[in-house]
Design an enzyme around this catalytic site. Structure first.
Site, PDB file in Angstrom:
ATOM      1  N   ARG A  59       0.909  -1.134   0.111  1.00 59.00           N
ATOM      2  CA  ARG A  59      -0.205   0.179   0.255  1.00 59.00           C
ATOM      3  C   ARG A  59       0.984   1.284   0.019  1.00 59.00           C
ATOM      4  NH1 ARG A  59      -4.192   0.542   4.512  1.00 59.00           N
ATOM      5  NH2 ARG A  59      -2.669  -0.874   6.090  1.00 59.00           N
ATOM      6  N   ASN A  72      -3.043  -8.032  -6.988  1.00 62.54           N
ATOM      7  CA  ASN A  72      -2.474  -8.798  -6.031  1.00 62.54           C
ATOM      8  C   ASN A  72      -3.526 -10.292  -6.182  1.00 62.54           C
ATOM      9  OD1 ASN A  72      -0.351  -7.237  -5.019  1.00 62.54           O
ATOM     10  ND2 ASN A  72      -1.189  -7.306  -2.989  1.00 62.54           N
ATOM     11  N   ASN A  97      -2.008  -9.113   0.484  1.00 62.81           N
ATOM     12  CA  ASN A  97      -3.364  -8.454   0.633  1.00 62.81           C
ATOM     13  C   ASN A  97      -4.019  -8.090  -0.623  1.00 62.81           C
ATOM     14  OD1 ASN A  97      -3.614  -7.986   3.631  1.00 62.81           O
ATOM     15  ND2 ASN A  97      -1.816  -6.749   3.396  1.00 62.81           N
ATOM     16  N   ASP A 128      -1.618  -8.921  13.308  1.00 67.35           N
ATOM     17  CA  ASP A 128      -2.698  -8.224  14.303  1.00 67.35           C
ATOM     18  C   ASP A 128      -2.498  -8.503  15.674  1.00 67.35           C
ATOM     19  OD1 ASP A 128      -3.815  -7.128  12.000  1.00 67.35           O
ATOM     20  OD2 ASP A 128      -4.795  -8.978  11.804  1.00 67.35           O
ATOM     21  N   HIS A 155      -8.513  -9.371   8.221  1.00 62.91           N
ATOM     22  CA  HIS A 155      -7.361  -8.734   8.190  1.00 62.91           C
ATOM     23  C   HIS A 155      -7.364  -7.248   7.440  1.00 62.91           C
ATOM     24  CE1 HIS A 155      -3.043  -8.153   8.630  1.00 62.91           C
ATOM     25  NE2 HIS A 155      -2.754  -8.298   7.236  1.00 62.91           N
TER      26      HIS A 155
END
Length: 299
Positions: A59, A72, A97, A128, A155
């Site tokens: 990102r 992705n 992701n 996380d 997620h």
């Protein structure tokens, strides 16, 4: 660094040789091999027990994990097709992701190839948990080694739900602390993206978390009977087909889903579970839709 790794096969579309040469000098037992480009992918995967997929683009500020979808999704689909053809029995760890969608894509590909084993497909949500443990320990002045916060859901953003009421050791939080910690854990990835200011997303903490999860998988494959982690897997603990929760890992993959974590939740947590379901459901459906629109290539 793990003594449980006997051979480490590195694959990418470019720049693999240098990384492999660099890593191969570490005095650990792992034999490092490099594989570059689609023509070498099959050889990379033959005889492999554990596959880890962190491939794809990161990102940049202002992007959500879902903005990465188009690039992705295709990468994960291609790699999982190759896994299905060359090491269908392997544990598959998906980091790319948006994990909420890429894991359902992987499942669909494996189904189309006739080799889907839901016990062996994992979305890696360990970061996380790592973040939740770190932030809670800091906030409450606890020894990090003692702290364990289960994180459920998915997620991305609000789908990431730390169950602070289930924190070990037992610890009490004010309503304000619960809100503050929950939001920080949910937005921690964005915190890193913004701090890097265009230079990518979390890599070091992600590598640390992924290494922890892979090490747990290797311990389970090695016969350790006491391995528990949170992961995003095919699940029946809610009405959604995929959900992250604590799991027990064994030689065959997911040995049990620890559904007791979802019992006795606080009102805040119950509301948050309901609130995340809509977004998680649409992310799952988006992944499944993508995989079904693009049938797999024959082996």
């Amino acid at each position: 660094m793990s003594p449980l790794v006997s051979s480490l096969n590195l694959y990418d579309i470019a720049n693999v040789k240098g990384v492999a040469a660099d890593l191969s000098h570490c005095n650990t037992p792992a034999q490092v091999s490099d594989f570059t480009g689609a023509s070498e992918l099959a050889d990379c995967l033959k005889g492999v027990n554990v596959v880890v997929i962190p491939a794809g683009v990161p990102r940049k500020p202002g992007m959500t994990r879902d903005d990465l979808f188009n690039i992705n999704a295709s990468i994960v689909k291609t790699l999982v097709e190759a896994v299905a053809d060359n090491c269908p029995e392997a544990f598959i760890h998906v980091i790319s992701n948006p994990v909420n969608s890429t894991v359902p894509i992987a499942a669909e590909v494996l189904k189309q190839k006739g080799v889907y084993d839901p016990k062996k497909l994992f979305g890696v949500t360990t970061l996380d948990v790592v973040r939740a443990n770190t932030f809670v320990a800091q906030k409450k002045n606890l020894r990090l080694i003692d702290v364990d916060v289960p994180v459920i859901g998915g997620h991305a953003g609000i789908t990431i739900l730390p169950l602070l009421s289930k924190t070990k050791p037992s610890v009490s939080f004010t309503d304000e602390e619960i809100h503050e910690l929950t939001v920080r854990i949910q937005n921690a990835g964005t915190e890193v993206v913004e701090a890097k200011a265009g230079a990518g997303s979390a890599t070091l903490s992600m590598a640390y978390a992924a290494a922890r999860f892979v090490e747990s998988s290797l311990r389970a494959l090695d016969g350790d009977g006491d391995v528990y982690e949170c992961a995003y897997v095919q699940s029946d603990v809610t009405d959604l087909p995929f959900f992250a929760s604590r799991i027990k890992l064994g030689k065959k993959g997911v040995e049990a889903l620890i559904s007791s974590d979802l019992q006795g939740l606080t009102e805040y947590e119950l509301k948050a579970v309901e609130a995340l379901k809509g977004e998680l459901k649409s992310s799952i459906e988006k992944g499944i839709g993508f995989a079904q629109k693009q049938p797999v290539a024959a082996a």
